[in-house]
Design a protein around this motif. Structure first.
Motif, PDB file in Angstrom:
ATOM      1  N   ASP A   1       0.864  -1.237   0.029  1.00 47.46           N
ATOM      2  CA  ASP A   1       0.151  -0.182  -0.161  1.00 47.46           C
ATOM      3  C   ASP A   1       0.965   1.179  -0.159  1.00 47.46           C
ATOM      4  O   ASP A   1       1.593   1.494   0.937  1.00 47.46           O
ATOM      5  CB  ASP A   1      -0.991   0.180   1.191  1.00 47.46           C
ATOM      6  CG  ASP A   1      -2.092   0.970   1.210  1.00 47.46           C
ATOM      7  OD1 ASP A   1      -1.900   1.963   0.364  1.00 47.46           O
ATOM      8  OD2 ASP A   1      -2.920   0.522   1.685  1.00 47.46           O
ATOM      9  N   GLU A   2       0.954   1.949  -1.011  1.00 43.89           N
ATOM     10  CA  GLU A   2       1.651   3.082  -1.154  1.00 43.89           C
ATOM     11  C   GLU A   2       1.558   4.271  -0.266  1.00 43.89           C
ATOM     12  O   GLU A   2       2.038   5.067   0.262  1.00 43.89           O
ATOM     13  CB  GLU A   2       1.680   3.804  -2.588  1.00 43.89           C
ATOM     14  CG  GLU A   2       2.461   2.809  -3.737  1.00 43.89           C
ATOM     15  CD  GLU A   2       2.338   3.246  -4.964  1.00 43.89           C
ATOM     16  OE1 GLU A   2       1.831   4.397  -5.398  1.00 43.89           O
ATOM     17  OE2 GLU A   2       2.906   2.547  -5.805  1.00 43.89           O
ATOM     18  N   ARG A   3       0.037   4.019   0.194  1.00 44.03           N
ATOM     19  CA  ARG A   3      -0.379   5.177   1.042  1.00 44.03           C
ATOM     20  C   ARG A   3       0.214   5.011   2.410  1.00 44.03           C
ATOM     21  O   ARG A   3       0.578   6.081   3.115  1.00 44.03           O
ATOM     22  CB  ARG A   3      -2.116   5.105   1.315  1.00 44.03           C
ATOM     23  CG  ARG A   3      -2.882   5.294   0.068  1.00 44.03           C
ATOM     24  CD  ARG A   3      -4.219   5.061   0.139  1.00 44.03           C
ATOM     25  NE  ARG A   3      -4.251   3.504   0.479  1.00 44.03           N
ATOM     26  CZ  ARG A   3      -5.601   3.131   0.572  1.00 44.03           C
ATOM     27  NH1 ARG A   3      -6.823   3.667   0.427  1.00 44.03           N
ATOM     28  NH2 ARG A   3      -5.663   1.885   1.140  1.00 44.03           N
TER      29      ARG A   3
ATOM     30  N   THR B   1       3.409   3.732   2.999  1.00 42.94           N
ATOM     31  CA  THR B   1       4.636   4.357   2.682  1.00 42.94           C
ATOM     32  C   THR B   1       4.520   5.999   2.756  1.00 42.94           C
ATOM     33  O   THR B   1       5.743   6.374   3.414  1.00 42.94           O
ATOM     34  CB  THR B   1       5.182   3.830   1.328  1.00 42.94           C
ATOM     35  OG1 THR B   1       4.862   2.370   1.196  1.00 42.94           O
ATOM     36  CG2 THR B   1       6.572   4.263   1.104  1.00 42.94           C
ATOM     37  N   THR B   2       3.771   6.488   2.165  1.00 41.21           N
ATOM     38  CA  THR B   2       3.626   8.130   2.139  1.00 41.21           C
ATOM     39  C   THR B   2       3.625   8.498   3.526  1.00 41.21           C
ATOM     40  O   THR B   2       4.362   9.483   3.907  1.00 41.21           O
ATOM     41  CB  THR B   2       2.293   8.665   1.199  1.00 41.21           C
ATOM     42  OG1 THR B   2       3.011   8.173  -0.298  1.00 41.21           O
ATOM     43  CG2 THR B   2       2.328  10.207   1.249  1.00 41.21           C
TER      44      THR B   2
ATOM     45  N   GLU C   1       5.734  -3.301 -11.444  1.00 39.05           N
ATOM     46  CA  GLU C   1       5.773  -4.118  -9.952  1.00 39.05           C
ATOM     47  C   GLU C   1       5.726  -5.559  -9.978  1.00 39.05           C
ATOM     48  O   GLU C   1       5.072  -6.150 -11.048  1.00 39.05           O
ATOM     49  CB  GLU C   1       4.783  -3.625  -9.339  1.00 39.05           C
ATOM     50  CG  GLU C   1       3.298  -3.862  -9.693  1.00 39.05           C
ATOM     51  CD  GLU C   1       2.323  -3.331  -8.367  1.00 39.05           C
ATOM     52  OE1 GLU C   1       2.707  -3.095  -7.451  1.00 39.05           O
ATOM     53  OE2 GLU C   1       1.272  -3.171  -8.912  1.00 39.05           O
TER      54      GLU C   1
END
Length: 364
Positions: free
Chosen positions: A46-48, A50-51, A264
């Motif tokens: 989940d890139e969210r 990470t951000t 990816e």
């Protein structure tokens, strides 16, 4: 909530499971290599998350997880106990959704239990075995319900009508998830039967390295059939995923993927698809101690979401302070979000949205 990986022997189930979980299940070129189901708890990419972690700089970051089960391969006659049929069917009954792996590649060095490669035939073999087992379940239930229905019991008659409709569908080789029932009938009757062919399904087409990006004719056939069921299909070169898994650094994996024309690992896409298949979504908590992704069912209320952290949070729920992920990412800090008037106060009836960043107020 857990998803079970199913398929005929030697289609790549255990290799895929290893890629997803790093659990190193036994994988070999002979039928029934997997006997006892292997279970892995897999992080959901989940890139969210990470951000948020980059913005908050917490002491630790904890992702959402999904449970994946590698189940023994099934063969014709499983519904009658052939191969590891009874064990396979019992294991799949315990899962909430199915990841159905179909072999869509030719390789003379990897034997196929049916002697040739045909993903549509393979799909139908498993469908039929699951349908036969469901038919057995329905027939047993009907025996009891018919007696009550004959006495004029209205509830029994309603149940009988649904069971007969399911039986008719199964006898026409239709999966229960494809049958047309009202939401009330599904919730009050069908769901409680725990039928194998009522489980949500995601088809995984296991292809060769050369077909990893664009797929092939076999994949197209699977996609056409899946479309009639309203099911999703993902194309994956499991052999490539295994190679990626062996690389130690993120940079090495990135170069490997770029050489293949991939953005990816396919395993990451599959995990996200499985998470959605289980009808799960994510909300976040963000503080100096930790940034964490929490798993909740779609449609969960504020108190229910709070209860995932601790039952006391749900019992004593007062309100939730909510920031949308988009606002948090835009304004960078909670203080600036508040200054912009983008923090909301939500009560007990609030339905949590995927990606909400939440803080709960409660009193026990």
């Amino acid at each position: 909530m857990k998803a079970g990986i199913v398929g005929l022997p030697n289609v790549g189930k255990s290799t895929l499971f290893n890629c997803l979980s790093n659990a190193k299940a036994q994988s070999a070129n002979f039928p029934f290599c997997t006997i006892e189901p292997n279970v892995g708890v897999v992080n959901v990419p989940d890139e969210r998350l990470t951000t948020l972690a980059e913005l908050v700089q917490p002491e630790k970051t904890l992702p959402a997880t999904v449970e994946i089960v590698d189940i023994a391969g099934l063969v014709k006659g499983a519904s009658k106990g052939e191969g590891l049929g009874n064990q396979f069917l019992a294991n799949i009954r315990e899962t909430d959704a199915i990841i159905h792996v179909l072999r869509c590649f030719e390789n003379d060095n990897i034997v196929h239990v049916e002697g040739s490669v045909d993903p549509i035939r393979d799909k139908e073999i498993i469908d039929i075995e699951l349908q036969l087992k469901d038919l057995e379940t329905i027939d047993k239930r009907l025996e009891k319900v018919n007696r009550s229905a004959r006495t004029g019991d209205k509830d029994a008659q309603k149940l009988q009508a649904v069971l007969v409709a399911i039986k008719d569908g199964l006898e026409q080789a239709k999966n229960v998830r494809e049958l047309d029932f009202s939401e009330k009938e599904r919730e009050e009757v069908v769901k409680g039967l725990q039928l194998l062919t009522d489980k949500r399904v995601l088809y995984v087409c296991n292809v060769s390295e050369g077909d990893a990006v664009s797929g092939n004719a076999m994949v197209e056939k699977v996609q056409a059939v899946a479309a009639t069921e309203g099911a999703e299909v993902i194309t994956l070169a499991v052999s490539i995923e295994a190679d990626i898994n062996e690389l130690e650094t993120f940079e090495e994996r990135l170069v490997f993927l770029e050489d293949l024309g991939l953005s990816e690992p396919g395993a990451a896409k599959l995990i996200r698809k499985a998470y959605a298949l289980l009808e799960q979504q994510t909300y976040f908590t963000a503080g100096e101690k930790e940034v964490r992704a929490w798993t909740i069912p779609m449609g969960a209320s504020g108190p229910q979401a709070a209860g995932v952290i601790h039952t006391d949070f749900e019992k004593g729920f007062i309100r939730a302070e909510v920031i949308s992920y988009a606002d948090y990412a835009h304004y960078k800090t909670e203080v600036k979000v508040k200054e912009a008037g983008k923090m909301r106060i939500e009560g007990k009836d609030y339905i949590v949205q995927d990606g909400d960043v939440m803080h709960f107020r409660f009193n026990v």
